[in-house]
Design a protein around this motif. Sequence first.
Motif, PDB file in Angstrom:
ATOM      1  N   ILE A 362      12.481   4.218  -0.982  1.00 53.16           N
ATOM      2  CA  ILE A 362      11.157   4.197  -0.338  1.00 53.16           C
ATOM      3  C   ILE A 362      10.266   3.225  -1.100  1.00 53.16           C
ATOM      4  CG2 ILE A 362       9.210   5.562   0.498  1.00 53.16           C
ATOM      5  CD1 ILE A 362      10.880   8.031   0.430  1.00 53.16           C
ATOM      6  N   THR A 363       9.564   2.375  -0.377  1.00 50.96           N
ATOM      7  CA  THR A 363       8.637   1.434  -1.022  1.00 50.96           C
ATOM      8  C   THR A 363       7.215   1.721  -0.543  1.00 50.96           C
ATOM      9  OG1 THR A 363       8.531  -0.328   0.648  1.00 50.96           O
ATOM     10  CG2 THR A 363      10.449  -0.327  -0.794  1.00 50.96           C
ATOM     11  N   GLY A 385      -8.331   5.625   2.250  1.00 49.55           N
ATOM     12  CA  GLY A 385      -7.973   6.464   1.102  1.00 49.55           C
ATOM     13  C   GLY A 385      -6.485   6.567   0.830  1.00 49.55           C
ATOM     14  N   LEU A 386      -5.671   5.767   1.544  1.00 48.85           N
ATOM     15  CA  LEU A 386      -4.226   5.800   1.301  1.00 48.85           C
ATOM     16  C   LEU A 386      -3.920   4.820   0.169  1.00 48.85           C
ATOM     17  CD1 LEU A 386      -1.457   6.922   2.151  1.00 48.85           C
ATOM     18  CD2 LEU A 386      -1.274   5.061   3.779  1.00 48.85           C
ATOM     19  N   THR A 387      -4.057   5.309  -1.069  1.00 47.07           N
ATOM     20  CA  THR A 387      -3.873   4.467  -2.256  1.00 47.07           C
ATOM     21  C   THR A 387      -2.433   4.572  -2.743  1.00 47.07           C
ATOM     22  OG1 THR A 387      -4.488   6.308  -3.662  1.00 47.07           O
ATOM     23  CG2 THR A 387      -6.272   4.840  -2.969  1.00 47.07           C
ATOM     24  N   PHE A 388      -2.093   3.728  -3.719  1.00 42.39           N
ATOM     25  CA  PHE A 388      -0.750   3.794  -4.300  1.00 42.39           C
ATOM     26  C   PHE A 388      -0.466   5.191  -4.848  1.00 42.39           C
ATOM     27  CE2 PHE A 388      -0.856  -0.965  -4.777  1.00 42.39           C
ATOM     28  CZ  PHE A 388       0.298  -1.200  -4.050  1.00 42.39           C
ATOM     29  N   ALA A 389      -1.467   5.742  -5.562  1.00 45.52           N
ATOM     30  CA  ALA A 389      -1.272   7.054  -6.190  1.00 45.52           C
ATOM     31  C   ALA A 389      -1.038   8.142  -5.152  1.00 45.52           C
ATOM     32  CB  ALA A 389      -2.491   7.388  -7.057  1.00 45.52           C
ATOM     33  N   LYS A 390      -1.878   8.157  -4.101  1.00 46.26           N
ATOM     34  CA  LYS A 390      -1.753   9.187  -3.060  1.00 46.26           C
ATOM     35  C   LYS A 390      -0.415   9.063  -2.334  1.00 46.26           C
ATOM     36  CE  LYS A 390      -4.705  11.471   0.285  1.00 46.26           C
ATOM     37  NZ  LYS A 390      -6.006  11.465   0.934  1.00 46.26           N
ATOM     38  N   CYS A 391      -0.046   7.819  -2.064  1.00 47.27           N
ATOM     39  CA  CYS A 391       1.205   7.538  -1.362  1.00 47.27           C
ATOM     40  C   CYS A 391       2.401   7.974  -2.206  1.00 47.27           C
ATOM     41  CB  CYS A 391       1.288   6.041  -1.106  1.00 47.27           C
ATOM     42  SG  CYS A 391       1.985   5.668   0.457  1.00 47.27           S
ATOM     43  N   LEU A 392       2.333   7.650  -3.492  1.00 49.96           N
ATOM     44  CA  LEU A 392       3.440   7.938  -4.400  1.00 49.96           C
ATOM     45  C   LEU A 392       3.682   9.443  -4.506  1.00 49.96           C
ATOM     46  CD1 LEU A 392       5.514   6.659  -6.182  1.00 49.96           C
ATOM     47  CD2 LEU A 392       3.804   6.349  -7.963  1.00 49.96           C
ATOM     48  N   ARG A 393       2.604  10.214  -4.515  1.00 47.66           N
ATOM     49  CA  ARG A 393       2.743  11.683  -4.560  1.00 47.66           C
ATOM     50  C   ARG A 393       3.561  12.186  -3.368  1.00 47.66           C
ATOM     51  NH1 ARG A 393      -2.567  12.132  -6.593  1.00 47.66           N
ATOM     52  NH2 ARG A 393      -2.555  12.977  -8.688  1.00 47.66           N
ATOM     53  N   SER A 394       3.213  11.677  -2.181  1.00 47.99           N
ATOM     54  CA  SER A 394       3.910  12.116  -0.967  1.00 47.99           C
ATOM     55  C   SER A 394       5.352  11.617  -0.939  1.00 47.99           C
ATOM     56  CB  SER A 394       3.176  11.612   0.280  1.00 47.99           C
ATOM     57  OG  SER A 394       1.882  12.153   0.311  1.00 47.99           O
ATOM     58  N   ILE A 395       5.559  10.397  -1.429  1.00 53.76           N
ATOM     59  CA  ILE A 395       6.908   9.818  -1.436  1.00 53.76           C
ATOM     60  C   ILE A 395       7.867  10.694  -2.243  1.00 53.76           C
ATOM     61  CG2 ILE A 395       8.230   7.911  -2.488  1.00 53.76           C
ATOM     62  CD1 ILE A 395       6.069   6.030  -1.408  1.00 53.76           C
ATOM     63  N   LEU A 396       7.386  11.230  -3.358  1.00 50.15           N
ATOM     64  CA  LEU A 396       8.258  12.038  -4.216  1.00 50.15           C
ATOM     65  C   LEU A 396       8.686  13.340  -3.538  1.00 50.15           C
ATOM     66  CD1 LEU A 396       6.588  11.426  -7.686  1.00 50.15           C
ATOM     67  CD2 LEU A 396       8.626  10.370  -6.732  1.00 50.15           C
TER      68      LEU A 396
END
Length: 581
Positions: A362-363, A385-396
């Motif tokens: 996932i990228t 508000g879809l930031t790298f941090a927020k996105c990364l949390r969901s990706i995990l």
Amino acid sequence: MEKMPPLDQLRGRTLGRILTKLGLLTREQIHDCLQMQQKRPGVKIGQIFIELGLIDQSQLQIALAAQRGMEYISIGNMDIPSDVVEKVPAQMAKTYRIVPISYNKELNELKVALDNPDNFRATDDLSTLMGFKVSACMTDTAALEASLKKFYETKEENINALISEIQDDSYLAEFEGRNQSIDLSELKELSNSNPVKKLLNLVLLQAIRDKASDIHFEPFETEYKMRYRIDGVLYEMVPPPKYIATALSSRIKVMANLDIAERRLPQDGRISLTVGGNPVDLRVSVLPTMFGESVVLRVLDRSQVSLNLDKLGLRVDELKVFRQLISKPNGIVIVTGPTGSGKTTTLYSALSELNDLETKIITTEDPVEYDIDGLIQVQIKQDIGLTFAKCLRSILRQDPDIVMVGEVRDLETAEIAAQASLTGHLVFTTLHTNDAPSSIARLLDLGIEPFLVTATVEGIVAQRLVRKICENCKTGFEPTDLQLRELGLLPDDVKGKKFFYGRGCSKCNKTGYKGRIGLFEIMTFNDRIRELIMNHASTTVLRSAAQKGGMKLLRDNGLLAIYDGVTTIDEVVKETISEAM
């Protein structure tokens, strides 16, 4: 051949069924051919019909057209009015293999003939580039090629001729000095001006053909510039009159589905085209300036990008180290360098190599640059508000094996990336630093604890892009003492070494360079480096320890590329710094 049934009765039917409806084949013949096809995997049924002499090429084209619900027209002896021919510029007609055959002004509808029913993207692109409603019909290949030759052979447009045409256009000349006082209806009319559309299309097609990475349209107080960036260097084109700036920016906005009435705020969009059968994405950025809107198009031509680790420029030993890094079960691998140094291409090449059925990748990127099958790619949207941090949390929570984070910009993103690597994920990301060792100081500056850096980071790859010498005009030469001093070398250091440069020829646009290649500096973490990080060692100490561990500096790799005759002294001096400096 029997009278053609209505197209809606044939659309979507099998080829055999259509040919029986046209009275060209019997069911028994089709049955026999299908049995033959089973013994020849990969061969199309139409080819078998032709091989057996059951139908000819034009009858097959008629049936293929009917299958797509398209009308078949023989354009061989058709007299097409010159004003219809002029609706499509010569370069575009040749690139997309289409011939316009009629135009309805009231409906703004252009009818075109093509010889391949799979060429439907040509009609989409024609609609995007020229703003017509486009309908297509089929014709045979020989007739299409004869028409292209007849109508477009002598019409090889160039930018100079189009700019002369624009300067003679009295309607466009009326907008001189009227930058802010143009209303919406005039903006719409300007964006549909035929000379403007022709100029823009020629600029786009030429830029894609010349493998430009960016196209710039820049308004200044007294002039309007158009520039291409090829192999990292900007080249200026013949400037058009300043008063068409608004028309060009409006046309680009229409193509990118942006708001043409909004000229005070920056806007971003995307234009998708298919040029020469290759998908090309244009990322559009519009920026309001003192003298009008500056527009930059980033050209993402997937056919020109080789996402292959073997083609990046890594030396044999570096390639081995890099492959070891990216095959680790977990940890963070960082690629660092300035904007435009090829970091994304390197990471995507790694992901392409790791992309298989057993691995979930996932990228999260800003923006997504390359669309690759098998990868789940997420576009960052800061404004909602879809930031790298927020996105990364969901990706995990999506159970990935490998995660790519476009860029570590803040402590929150860095910490989540570190946690992800500690919980068994391999994380790829980028940073903006000058070399590999200084990335550690950057991570510590963000606020990450030293123990977290040592526990998670497996390796850092710094890179630069240098232009390659054109193979066609490559020439040997003896460098001067001054040139050697720029590299920090003495004449004795280069005894027996050969140096080259490009004289400049038609193949490289007289630049002496063609294409680019990467220079790399790979810092792998060992116990000594981890110990130094825990003891807050300086970047200089870390660099020295990494070199003892086998890391080659960017400058040293640049020297090897010079000695190999791949690049020039000027390129390496420009892109790397000496350790002594």
